[in-house]
Design a protein around this motif. Structure first.
Motif, PDB file in Angstrom:
ATOM      1  N   ALA A 224      -7.996  11.119   5.410  1.00 43.21           N
ATOM      2  CA  ALA A 224      -8.614  11.230   4.086  1.00 43.21           C
ATOM      3  C   ALA A 224      -9.506  12.462   3.973  1.00 43.21           C
ATOM      4  O   ALA A 224      -9.521  13.137   2.939  1.00 43.21           O
ATOM      5  CB  ALA A 224      -9.420   9.974   3.790  1.00 43.21           C
TER       6      ALA A 224
ATOM      7  N   GLU B 291      -7.619   6.738   9.616  1.00 43.85           N
ATOM      8  CA  GLU B 291      -7.671   6.779   8.148  1.00 43.85           C
ATOM      9  C   GLU B 291      -8.695   7.804   7.664  1.00 43.85           C
ATOM     10  O   GLU B 291      -8.432   8.579   6.730  1.00 43.85           O
ATOM     11  CB  GLU B 291      -8.029   5.382   7.615  1.00 43.85           C
ATOM     12  CG  GLU B 291      -8.075   5.309   6.099  1.00 43.85           C
ATOM     13  CD  GLU B 291      -8.502   3.934   5.607  1.00 43.85           C
ATOM     14  OE1 GLU B 291      -8.852   3.823   4.415  1.00 43.85           O
ATOM     15  OE2 GLU B 291      -8.494   2.975   6.406  1.00 43.85           O
TER      16      GLU B 291
ATOM     17  N   LEU C 180      -0.413   8.723  -7.074  1.00 39.77           N
ATOM     18  CA  LEU C 180      -0.627  10.167  -6.985  1.00 39.77           C
ATOM     19  C   LEU C 180      -0.718  10.786  -8.389  1.00 39.77           C
ATOM     20  O   LEU C 180      -0.074  10.338  -9.345  1.00 39.77           O
ATOM     21  CB  LEU C 180       0.524  10.812  -6.211  1.00 39.77           C
ATOM     22  CG  LEU C 180       0.669  10.398  -4.740  1.00 39.77           C
ATOM     23  CD1 LEU C 180       1.871  11.083  -4.118  1.00 39.77           C
ATOM     24  CD2 LEU C 180      -0.600  10.717  -3.962  1.00 39.77           C
TER      25      LEU C 180
ATOM     26  N   GLY D 275       0.175   3.675  -2.908  1.00 39.32           N
ATOM     27  CA  GLY D 275      -0.244   5.033  -2.568  1.00 39.32           C
ATOM     28  C   GLY D 275       0.618   6.087  -3.217  1.00 39.32           C
ATOM     29  O   GLY D 275       0.105   7.105  -3.718  1.00 39.32           O
TER      30      GLY D 275
ATOM     31  N   GLU E 176       3.311  14.404  -0.943  1.00 43.47           N
ATOM     32  CA  GLU E 176       3.129  12.983  -1.196  1.00 43.47           C
ATOM     33  C   GLU E 176       2.607  12.222   0.020  1.00 43.47           C
ATOM     34  O   GLU E 176       1.640  11.441  -0.076  1.00 43.47           O
ATOM     35  CB  GLU E 176       4.455  12.372  -1.668  1.00 43.47           C
ATOM     36  CG  GLU E 176       4.904  12.892  -3.030  1.00 43.47           C
ATOM     37  CD  GLU E 176       6.279  12.362  -3.412  1.00 43.47           C
ATOM     38  OE1 GLU E 176       6.436  11.897  -4.569  1.00 43.47           O
ATOM     39  OE2 GLU E 176       7.192  12.411  -2.560  1.00 43.47           O
TER      40      GLU E 176
ATOM     41  N   VAL F  49      -4.255   5.577   1.839  1.00 44.18           N
ATOM     42  CA  VAL F  49      -3.975   4.275   1.229  1.00 44.18           C
ATOM     43  C   VAL F  49      -3.026   3.472   2.119  1.00 44.18           C
ATOM     44  O   VAL F  49      -3.216   2.263   2.339  1.00 44.18           O
ATOM     45  CB  VAL F  49      -3.366   4.453  -0.182  1.00 44.18           C
ATOM     46  CG1 VAL F  49      -3.027   3.097  -0.793  1.00 44.18           C
ATOM     47  CG2 VAL F  49      -4.322   5.216  -1.079  1.00 44.18           C
ATOM     48  N   VAL F  50      -2.017   4.152   2.661  1.00 44.70           N
ATOM     49  CA  VAL F  50      -1.066   3.474   3.555  1.00 44.70           C
ATOM     50  C   VAL F  50      -1.787   2.981   4.803  1.00 44.70           C
ATOM     51  O   VAL F  50      -1.554   1.857   5.264  1.00 44.70           O
ATOM     52  CB  VAL F  50       0.089   4.419   3.927  1.00 44.70           C
ATOM     53  CG1 VAL F  50       1.017   3.757   4.957  1.00 44.70           C
ATOM     54  CG2 VAL F  50       0.880   4.813   2.686  1.00 44.70           C
TER      55      VAL F  50
ATOM     56  N   ASN G 171       0.811  -1.212   0.000  1.00 39.57           N
ATOM     57  CA  ASN G 171       0.000   0.000   0.000  1.00 39.57           C
ATOM     58  C   ASN G 171       0.849   1.270   0.000  1.00 39.57           C
ATOM     59  O   ASN G 171       0.419   2.299  -0.521  1.00 39.57           O
ATOM     60  CB  ASN G 171      -0.949  -0.006   1.204  1.00 39.57           C
ATOM     61  CG  ASN G 171      -2.179  -0.852   0.944  1.00 39.57           C
ATOM     62  OD1 ASN G 171      -2.081  -1.922   0.362  1.00 39.57           O
ATOM     63  ND2 ASN G 171      -3.338  -0.383   1.361  1.00 39.57           N
ATOM     64  N   VAL G 172       2.052   1.209   0.589  1.00 34.99           N
ATOM     65  CA  VAL G 172       2.950   2.363   0.490  1.00 34.99           C
ATOM     66  C   VAL G 172       3.328   2.594  -0.965  1.00 34.99           C
ATOM     67  O   VAL G 172       3.259   3.727  -1.479  1.00 34.99           O
ATOM     68  CB  VAL G 172       4.217   2.151   1.347  1.00 34.99           C
ATOM     69  CG1 VAL G 172       5.249   3.249   1.065  1.00 34.99           C
ATOM     70  CG2 VAL G 172       3.865   2.148   2.829  1.00 34.99           C
TER      71      VAL G 172
ATOM     72  N   ALA H  16      -0.923  10.204   0.160  1.00 36.96           N
ATOM     73  CA  ALA H  16      -0.850   8.736   0.147  1.00 36.96           C
ATOM     74  C   ALA H  16      -1.265   8.124   1.480  1.00 36.96           C
ATOM     75  O   ALA H  16      -1.518   6.917   1.558  1.00 36.96           O
ATOM     76  CB  ALA H  16       0.568   8.286  -0.199  1.00 36.96           C
TER      77      ALA H  16
END
Length: 500
Positions: free
Chosen positions: A203, A199, A104, A100, A127, A134-135, A96-97, A131
Motif C-alpha cells: 500500500a 499489505e 479502481l 479491489g 491493476e 485490498v486483496v 476482495n479480489v 488492488a
C-alpha cells in the motif's frame, strides 16, 4: 512440549496448504469475475453459502464424499481437512479480489488504455499493484479463519492443535485445552502480523516492510514443511480412537505395545463411531477398539439381540469382505446404560427402565453427542415407551457434570465408567433385554489382519482387561482431582493386567 511443537507444525502445514489451494482457485476466478457481473454474483453466492456451513459440518461432509469417490483416495486425515478448509477460505479472498479490481479509478484504467497497454500489461503494471492492498486484506482474513478452523480437523483424523483441545475437553485437562487454544491463537496472530507487513509494503511502497513480511512468510512456510521432512520413510501404524477417555487410554495401550514391537505409531483421535469403522475398512486407520453393540446395531442394522457368540461371529463375517478382522474381545463390556443419582431415582421410585417410563415425562435426559441418533436409544425408547420432558446433548464429561448440577435427571452413561461408582449412580436395568451386548473388541485393518508380528504385539490384550481395571483407568483420567493423562492411565493399566 515436543507434542505441542509437532502438532503446531502439522497445524501450520494444513493451514498453509488450504490457503494455497484457496489462492489458486480464488485469484484467477476473481480476476475473471471482476469483469463479468453474472459470474461474480454466482461465484460469490456459492462461496457465501459455503461460508454459512459450520466448519465442523463442512469437514465431516468430505468424509462420505471421498468414500463415495473411492479409487484409493484417503477419506480420513489430511485430504478431507485440506479440501474443506480451502473452501472455507475462498470467500474473503474472492470477495476482495473482485472488490479491489472493481474499485479502481476508471480514469487510471483509461490512461493505461491510452498508453496502448495490452490487457496483460494493464493487469500486471496497473491493476494488480493498485488492488494488491485490498486483496491482501482478504488473504489476512482468510488466514485467521483457516488457522482457527483447522483445530476442528481433529474430528476427521488430521493432526492439529485441535488434538490438545478435544482430548483436554474430554478429560477436563484445562491446561491442555488452553495450550491448544493459545498456540492456535499465536499462530493466527503471527501469520496476520506478517501479512499485515506485506499489505503495508504494497500500500505504501515500503520496501522494508514488504521484505520483512515476505521473509517472515517464507520462514513460516519452511516451518510448515517440517512434518514432511521428519519422517523415516516407513509408514506408521495408525491407531484410531473415538471421542471419550476410555478410547484415548486404549489407543495409547495399543500404541505402546506396537512401539515396543518396533513399529512407528501415530494416532487419530476424536472420531465418530461410523467414521472410525469405515476408516478401518478403508485402511485409513490400522487398529482400534470398537464395541459389538455399536457394530451390530449401527453398521449391521440388526434390530434383534443375539447371544454373545453369535454376535461376535456375525461381526467377523461382516468385516471379512473388507479384509478387516476381529482380533478378539478385550474382556470387558462398555454398554450404554441410563443412570440416575440415587436420591433422584428413589424419589421417583425408579429402579429399572420399566419404572423410568412412568416417571420420564417429568424428567430431563442428558445424552452424549451420538446417543439420541443411535438405534440403541430408539430400541429403549420404543421398547419401554419412554418419553422424557426434555433431552439435551453433551460431550461425555460434561454430561456427568450436568447430572451432578441437576440440569438433567438421567444420563446415557457407559457401564465401564469409573464415575458411576464414584458418584453413587443407579444404573437402570433392562428387564426386556432390548439392547445388544457391548463387548470391547480389537479390530485390525486388511493390511495387518494376517500380519503375524503385528498380531503378536496386540493379541496379548485379548481377554486380558477386566471391567474393574478399565473402570479404574477411566476414573484416573475423569476424576476431579489428581487427574492422570491417558498415557499415564494406559501405563497403569498395562502394569495392572501384566501386559507391559
Amino acid at each position: 512440549m515436543n507434542e505441542v511443537f509437532s502438532l503446531a507444525a502439522h497445524h501450520l502445514l494444513l493451514s498453509a496448504a488450504a490457503l494455497g489451494l484457496a489462492l489458486v482457485i480464488a485469484l484467477p476466478l476473481g480476476l475473471v469475475a471482476a469483469r463479468r457481473p453474472r459470474l461474480a454474483a454466482a461465484s460469490l453466492g456459492v462461496a457465501g453459502v459455503i461460508q454459512t456451513i459450520p466448519g465442523l459440518a463442512l469437514l465431516a461432509l468430505f468424509y462420505p464424499l471421498l468414500l463415495a469417490i473411492g479409487h484409493g483416495l484417503p477419506a480420513l486425515g489430511f485430504l478431507p481437512a485440506w479440501l474443506a478448509l480451502a473452501l472455507y477460505a475462498l470467500l474473503p479472498i474472492l470477495r476482495n479480489v473482485v472488490a479491489g479490481l472493481r474499485g479502481l479509478d476508471p480514469g487510471v484504467i483509461q490512461a493505461a488504455d491510452g498508453l496502448g497497454m495490452t490487457a496483460w500489461q494493464r493487469l500486471r503494471l496497473v491493476e494488480a499493484p493498485l488492488a494488491a492492498p485490498v486483496v491482501m486484506a482478504g488473504i489476512r482474513t482468510a488466514t485467521v479463519w483457516t488457522i482457527g478452523a483447522a483445530t476442528l480437523a481433529t474430528t476427521v483424523g488430521a493432526s492439529s492443535l485441535g488434538n490438545l483441545i478435544f482430548s483436554g475437553l474430554q478429560s477436563e485437562d484445562w491446561t491442555q485445552v488452553l495450550t491448544g487454544c493459545l498456540a492456535s491463537a499465536l499462530l493466527a496472530l503471527a501469520a496476520d502480523g506478517l501479512l499485515a507487513l506485506v499489505e503495508r509494503g504494497l500500500a505504501k511502497r515500503e520496501r522494508w516492510s514488504l521484505t520483512l513480511g515476505g521473509v517472515g512468510v517464507a520462514i513460516g512456510l519452511l516451518l510448515a514443511c517440517a512434518p514432511l521432512l521428519g519422517g523415516t520413510g516407513q509408514r506408521s501404524i495408525v491407531v484410531g480412537a473415538k471421542n471419550f477417555s476410555e478410547q484415548f487410554i486404549l489407543a495409547r495401550l495399543i500404541g505402546d505395545r506396537l512401539e515396543h514391537a518396533g513399529y512407528t505409531v501415530s494416532y487419530r483421535q476424536g472420531l465418530g463411531s461410523q467414521v472410525a469403522l469405515h476408516a478401518l475398512q478403508q485402511g485409513d486407520i490400522d487398529v482400534y477398539v470398537e464395541y459389538t453393540g455399536t457394530i451390530w446395531a449401527d453398521a449391521m442394522h440388526r434390530t434383534t439381540v443375539a447371544p454373545r457368540a453369535e454376535t461376535l461371529s456375525g461381526i467377523a463375517d461382516y468385516l471379512r469382505p473388507s479384509g478387516a478382522a476381529l482380533v478378539g474381545p478385550l474382556g470387558f463390556e462398555n454398554a450404554y446404560a441410563l443412570a440416575m443419582k440415587r436420591p433422584v431415582a428413589a424419589a421417583h421410585h425408579v429402579a429399572d427402565l420399566q419404572g423410568l417410563a412412568a416417571a420420564a415425562p417429568t424428567l430431563n435426559l442428558g445424552a452424549d453427542l451420538e446417543y439420541l441418533s443411535r438405534p440403541e436409544w430408539r430400541a429403549v425408547r420404543d421398547g419401554y415407551d419412554i418419553r422424557f420432558g426434555s433431552t439435551r446433548n453433551y460431550a461425555p464429561t460434561f454430561m456427568y457434570r450436568a447430572l451432578e448440577s441437576g440440569q438433567v435427571d438421567v444420563i446415557s452413561a457407559f457401564s465401564s465408567d469409573g464415575r458411576i461408582a464414584a458418584d453413587d449412580l443407579v444404573v437402570l436395568g433392562d428387564p426386556r433385554h432390548v439392547q445388544p451386548g457391548y463387548d470391547a473388541v480389537l479390530l485390525a485393518s486388511r493390511a495387518h489382519a494376517h500380519d503375524a508380528r503385528f498380531l503378536a504385539a496386540i493379541k496379548p490384550l485379548v481377554g486380558a482387561i477386566p471391567v474393574a481395571a478399565m473402570r479404574q483407568a477411566n476414573y484416573m483420567v475423569d476424576r476431579n482431582a489428581d487427574k492422570a493423562t491417558p498415557e499415564a492411565a494406559a501405563q497403569w493399566l498395562a502394569a495392572k493386567i501384566g501386559r507391559q
